[in-house]
Write a protein that holds these residues in place. Structure first.
Motif, PDB file in Angstrom:
ATOM      1  N   SER A 150      14.971 -19.175  33.438  1.00 27.29           N
ATOM      2  CA  SER A 150      16.062 -19.430  32.502  1.00 27.29           C
ATOM      3  C   SER A 150      15.879 -18.656  31.205  1.00 27.29           C
ATOM      4  CB  SER A 150      16.150 -20.934  32.214  1.00 27.29           C
ATOM      5  OG  SER A 150      17.123 -21.197  31.230  1.00 27.29           O
ATOM      6  N   TYR A 206      16.608 -14.706  34.797  1.00 31.21           N
ATOM      7  CA  TYR A 206      16.329 -14.527  36.223  1.00 31.21           C
ATOM      8  C   TYR A 206      16.850 -15.740  36.987  1.00 31.21           C
ATOM      9  CZ  TYR A 206      13.116 -10.540  35.698  1.00 31.21           C
ATOM     10  OH  TYR A 206      12.572  -9.311  35.446  1.00 31.21           O
ATOM     11  N   SER A 207      17.182 -15.520  38.254  1.00 29.20           N
ATOM     12  CA  SER A 207      17.381 -16.640  39.174  1.00 29.20           C
ATOM     13  C   SER A 207      16.102 -16.752  39.995  1.00 29.20           C
ATOM     14  CB  SER A 207      18.572 -16.387  40.092  1.00 29.20           C
ATOM     15  OG  SER A 207      18.353 -15.238  40.907  1.00 29.20           O
ATOM     16  N   GLU A 213      14.367 -18.520  43.704  1.00 24.12           N
ATOM     17  CA  GLU A 213      14.457 -19.285  44.945  1.00 24.12           C
ATOM     18  C   GLU A 213      13.046 -19.637  45.391  1.00 24.12           C
ATOM     19  OE1 GLU A 213      16.679 -17.347  47.953  1.00 24.12           O
ATOM     20  OE2 GLU A 213      18.560 -17.308  46.793  1.00 24.12           O
ATOM     21  N   LYS A 265      19.073 -11.336  36.760  1.00 24.74           N
ATOM     22  CA  LYS A 265      20.529 -11.530  36.846  1.00 24.74           C
ATOM     23  C   LYS A 265      21.306 -10.322  36.356  1.00 24.74           C
ATOM     24  CE  LYS A 265      20.486 -16.584  36.292  1.00 24.74           C
ATOM     25  NZ  LYS A 265      20.952 -17.710  35.439  1.00 24.74           N
TER      26      LYS A 265
END
Length: 378
Positions: free
Chosen positions: A189, A193-194, A196, A222
């Motif tokens: 955050s 970035y994201s 998984e 992102k």
């Protein structure tokens, strides 16, 4: 009581095939196959095994390793050197491999511009002060497109034989799934970035709630950074020490391309020449089985053939021919072969690359071989 009994049973049967470290490396290789990064850095590269595996990935042109233990890298860096076969058959891609001695808590401009950064079983070795700086260095400063972080799942430890506190004496901590995900989500955050989550090493049946033995976070940036605003605080001095660098031979280098073209031209011409001579010899063997008379007729036929084809050679005929004791293999014929064509691209480039390296006819239209020695043998 029952849970403790089952846990002891799992301690005895928990094994992984292939071993987890191989699965982790394969996970990275699969990721490389999916995203095709050109520049990859492995932080905490240790014995260079992952770098050695990645050097065979054709999309990668730059590999860099970083570790705080210089001696381990030096003991294993030979694995990253080009082999004789790499010089005999250079690839089309360029590849540079570099090893650096330093800490992930420090910023160095040599680590900028990477597409993928891997941190495989690294963060649990960091001191608290280093871990605090790690997100800013990797996500903020290096800012690659993709970051892969793997770390032990402490919730799985009770199922591993011999594990009491940590899996390795050098580990400073080990997180459970909640702790790792909380840290990863906060870092993602903060730096846009994201992330998984996945893992490797499934728990035994009946213990699925424990999660994977190795937990993994895959971070994807992102928004691409604007070139004008990227790394405004870039340091002016390097802080890492380069301990190894290898530049692999590549067909992008004119020197290696020329060597490859010359070798392929000579090889192709030799094949054409031998095919031509075998065909001529076979024709005459049908008429006479006497070796002495066959040799005489073969030489006479070659002389006769040279008279008949002399003008065709001058006119750059596309067929190979024999003129007295000289075999002519037209460059246009050689250029028509796929390997030569692929290497050169154009006929003009072929002529330029072999000039002065291959014996050519006076007008430069054909490769020539002196056939006198072959005649004596036949």
């Amino acid at each position: 009581m029952d849970e403790n009994f089952h846990e002891e049973q799992f301690r005895e049967i928990t094994t992984f095939t292939p071993p987890l470290y191989k699965q982790r490396y394969q996970f990275v290789k699969d990721l490389v196959g999916k995203y095709k990064p050109k520049k990859v850095a492995d932080l905490g590269c240790a014995d260079c095994t992952l770098l050695w595996m990645l050097k065979f990935c054709r999309c990668i042109e730059v590999l860099a390793g970083l570790d705080v233990c210089e001696s381990v890298m030096k003991e294993n860096m030979y694995r990253l050197s080009p082999l004789p076969g790499d010089y005999l058959q250079p690839t089309e891609r360029s590849l540079t491999v570099t090893l650096h001695h330093g800490s992930v808590a420090h910023k160095d401009p040599c680590m900028l511009g990477f597409d993928l950064v891997t941190c495989i079983e690294l963060i649990e070795h960091l001191e608290e002060s280093e871990l605090k700086k790690f997100p800013e260095v990797v996500f903020g400063f290096m800012a690659p497109s993709i970051v892969v972080i793997s770390t032990p799942n402490s919730g799985f430890n009770p199922l591993l034989p011999g594990v009491t506190l940590f899996r390795h004496p050098d580990h400073k901590f080990e997180w459970n799934r909640g702790q790792f995900q909380s840290w990863a989500l906060e870092a993602a955050s903060r730096y846009n970035y994201s992330v998984e989550f996945t893992g490797l090493g499934h728990p035994p049946t009946g213990m699925e709630n424990v999660g994977f033995c190795t937990q993994i976070g895959v971070f994807v940036r992102k928004y691409p950074q604007a070139s004008g605003s990227a790394h405004p605080e870039k340091p002016t001095e390097a802080v890492y020490k380069t301990v190894f660098k290898a530049v692999y031979p590549s067909l992008k280098d004119e020197k290696y391309l020329q060597n490859a073209v010359v070798s392929e031209v000579i090889f192709t011409a030799q094949i054409i020449k031998q095919s031509l001579l075998d065909h001529l010899l076979a024709e005459h063997e049908e008429y006479n089985d006497d070796p002495t008379e066959r040799k005489s007729k073969f030489q006479l036929s070659m002389n006769f053939l040279s008279e008949d084809l002399r003008k065709l050679v001058v006119e750059k005929n596309i067929e190979p021919c024999v003129n007295e004791n000289v075999v002519y293999i037209p460059l246009k014929t050689i250029f028509s072969f796929p390997k030569v064509n692929q290497l050169c691209g154009t006929f003009e480039r072929l002529c330029k690359l072999i000039t002065g390296k291959v014996t050519l006819s006076s007008d430069g239209s054909a490769v020539i071989f002196n056939n006198e020695h072959e005649n004596e043998e036949n």
